[in-house]
Each structure stands twice: as structure tokens, then as C-alpha cells.
Design a protein around this motif. Sequence first.
Motif, PDB file in Angstrom:
ATOM      1  N   LEU A  86      -1.440  -1.161  15.862  1.00  0.00           N
ATOM      2  CA  LEU A  86      -1.942  -1.805  17.075  1.00  0.00           C
ATOM      3  C   LEU A  86      -1.370  -3.215  17.204  1.00  0.00           C
ATOM      4  O   LEU A  86      -0.888  -3.606  18.273  1.00  0.00           O
ATOM      5  CB  LEU A  86      -3.468  -1.843  17.041  1.00  0.00           C
TER       6      LEU A  86
ATOM      7  N   THR B  22       2.286  -2.975  17.993  1.00  0.00           N
ATOM      8  CA  THR B  22       2.498  -2.664  19.404  1.00  0.00           C
ATOM      9  C   THR B  22       2.447  -3.925  20.251  1.00  0.00           C
ATOM     10  O   THR B  22       3.256  -4.108  21.172  1.00  0.00           O
ATOM     11  CB  THR B  22       1.428  -1.665  19.884  1.00  0.00           C
ATOM     12  N   ALA B  23       1.511  -4.808  19.926  1.00  0.00           N
ATOM     13  CA  ALA B  23       1.414  -6.080  20.649  1.00  0.00           C
ATOM     14  C   ALA B  23       2.682  -6.907  20.459  1.00  0.00           C
ATOM     15  O   ALA B  23       3.216  -7.478  21.421  1.00  0.00           O
ATOM     16  CB  ALA B  23       0.190  -6.851  20.165  1.00  0.00           C
TER      17      ALA B  23
ATOM     18  N   ASN C 158      -1.135  -2.213  26.929  1.00  0.00           N
ATOM     19  CA  ASN C 158      -0.594  -1.301  25.912  1.00  0.00           C
ATOM     20  C   ASN C 158      -1.527  -1.184  24.712  1.00  0.00           C
ATOM     21  O   ASN C 158      -1.660  -0.108  24.121  1.00  0.00           O
ATOM     22  CB  ASN C 158       0.782  -1.783  25.458  1.00  0.00           C
ATOM     23  N   CYS C 159      -2.177  -2.283  24.343  1.00  0.00           N
ATOM     24  CA  CYS C 159      -3.109  -2.234  23.209  1.00  0.00           C
ATOM     25  C   CYS C 159      -4.337  -1.396  23.546  1.00  0.00           C
ATOM     26  O   CYS C 159      -4.860  -0.668  22.685  1.00  0.00           O
ATOM     27  CB  CYS C 159      -3.523  -3.650  22.810  1.00  0.00           C
TER      28      CYS C 159
ATOM     29  N   VAL D  19      -8.543  -5.163  19.950  1.00  0.00           N
ATOM     30  CA  VAL D  19      -7.614  -5.167  21.090  1.00  0.00           C
ATOM     31  C   VAL D  19      -7.310  -6.590  21.548  1.00  0.00           C
ATOM     32  O   VAL D  19      -6.136  -6.962  21.640  1.00  0.00           O
ATOM     33  CB  VAL D  19      -8.170  -4.304  22.241  1.00  0.00           C
TER      34      VAL D  19
ATOM     35  N   ALA E 260      -5.217  -8.241  18.919  1.00  0.00           N
ATOM     36  CA  ALA E 260      -3.820  -7.836  18.987  1.00  0.00           C
ATOM     37  C   ALA E 260      -3.117  -8.523  20.152  1.00  0.00           C
ATOM     38  O   ALA E 260      -1.950  -8.931  20.033  1.00  0.00           O
ATOM     39  CB  ALA E 260      -3.724  -6.317  19.128  1.00  0.00           C
ATOM     40  N   ALA E 261      -3.811  -8.647  21.282  1.00  0.00           N
ATOM     41  CA  ALA E 261      -3.215  -9.328  22.433  1.00  0.00           C
ATOM     42  C   ALA E 261      -2.892 -10.783  22.096  1.00  0.00           C
ATOM     43  O   ALA E 261      -1.849 -11.318  22.511  1.00  0.00           O
ATOM     44  CB  ALA E 261      -4.160  -9.252  23.632  1.00  0.00           C
TER      45      ALA E 261
ATOM     46  N   CYS F  63      -6.621  -7.551  12.814  1.00  0.00           N
ATOM     47  CA  CYS F  63      -6.951  -6.278  13.471  1.00  0.00           C
ATOM     48  C   CYS F  63      -7.506  -5.272  12.461  1.00  0.00           C
ATOM     49  O   CYS F  63      -8.474  -4.558  12.749  1.00  0.00           O
ATOM     50  CB  CYS F  63      -5.714  -5.700  14.149  1.00  0.00           C
TER      51      CYS F  63
END
Length: 274
Positions: free
Chosen positions: A80, A83-84, A134-135, A162, A165-166, A233
Motif C-alpha cells: 500500500l 503504491t503511494a 489509488n490507495c 490509507v 500512505a497518501a 502503514c
Amino acid sequence: MSAVTAAPPMAVRELRGLLTNYARTWRGSIISSVLAPLLSLVALGMSLGKIVDAGPGAHTFGTVDGRPVKYLLFLAPALLANTAMQTAIGESTYPVMSSMKWQRTFHASIASPLGSFDVFIGRLLFVGFRVLMNCAIFLGVMALFGAVRAAGPAGLGSVLAVPAAALTGLAFAAPVVAWAVLQDRDTGFSVLFRFVMIPLFLFSGTFFPVTQLPAAIRPLAYITPLWHGVDLCRGLALGTATAGSVLLHLAYLLAVIGAGLWLGARTFRRRLNP
């Protein structure tokens, strides 16, 4: 003081312009946003995870409620955060160069009442929106694969992972956007992808604890924004985070974002108000 006060609403105007354009192209990005976590969790979390869980080193991923953590639960929150990072870097490189050099939309914005800092902040807000989207999709895919602990504090923690992660994504986006606006060639982007993003993906605690790295290079992992994002996370998702660790990670990520804002204010002024 008046310019500072006027900056936020003007930056939102830049964001609205980017969102209007994105409303025409969002379908293509949604496909990749769903496929990426789907393939990652199938290939790494479930297929590889079964082998890891059956091996002698399964206990190295920690315990929750007195039981060893399955590799899927260990890996998913780290993916996750990754991905960020990947979304942030992707949205902060070629799109920024395109807006500066090819489409020259930055020049169109600066010809309006917007200032260079407004353009910079508007771009960061858009990158933050893409990262958060996306997260959120990634979290939904995690839930489908049973990689979200629904009971107890970890259930809320998975949701809080989330925005964490952002924030990790913004820690990459702010300095990268500030740097990308200065680039006239894309050679530097290839270097960034190959020698920064990929090594961080492999050696920032995503696939195994950083403590398994040689002692001499562990400090290099600990000073990267991705390790802080991964650990934050993972701790939130597993319910193992402490107040001290959360504050430490948040302070580090916010400091990197602050440095990126300081740098971006100067680089955008240099390029757009020579």
C-alpha cells in the motif's frame, strides 16, 4: 501577507483545471489502479506467501495476539505504501515536464491570476488526489483477499493506513515535482526510476524486515521516506503501532513534505517567473 492569504483558493483553481482534464481520461488509470494491487497480492501475497508461511522463517514477521503474522498480512500494508510512492513519482515526473515543456499548461496558468506557487500547490493537490484514490482502491483489493484485519483496533488502523500512505506519497511528490519542473530532458527520470524507486521498493522493509539487512546499510533504509511509510502503514494495519512510532513517522514525513514545499516554491518561481 495578502499573497499568502490568496494562495490556497487560487491553488484550488489549478486543481479544478487538472481534475476537469482528468475527468476525460480517468478510465485508463482506473484499470491499472485495480490490476496492479490485484496482481501484486496474487503473485506475492498469496502464491509466494504460502511458501513463506510454510517455511522456517515465518516467525520473523512478528506476532499479533500471540500468533505469527501471515506473510500476506505483513506484505499488503507495505505494498500500500509502495503504491503511494509509485503513483506519486509517476504523476510528478513526465506530467510535470509535459505541462512545462510540451503542452505548456503551466505557462497558460501563469498568464491568469495564478502565481507560480499556486501552480505548484495545485499540482501537488492533484497528485495527492491520485495517490489517495489509488490507495483507497488498493485497500479495497486487500479486503477482497482477506488482507485487512477487521476486528479490534487494527480494523480502524487499516482504514487509517490509507491517509498514512497518501502522506508517504506526498513526501515523494513534493520534492520530485520541485525537481521535475527544472528538467528539460527525461534522462533524469530514468535514473530516478532505476536507482531510487526500485531500490527503495526492494530494501525499505516491504518484503522482509529491515533488521535482516547488513548492519552497515540499515541506516540508509531508516532515513528513507518509504521505510517510514511502510512501517507506519504496517503498524496501523496490524494494530501494533505505538503513539511514539506514529508521531515519529508523521514528523519525518511532514518534514520531507515541508522541505519539498520550500524547494518547489523556489524552482517554480525560477521557471515561471524568470
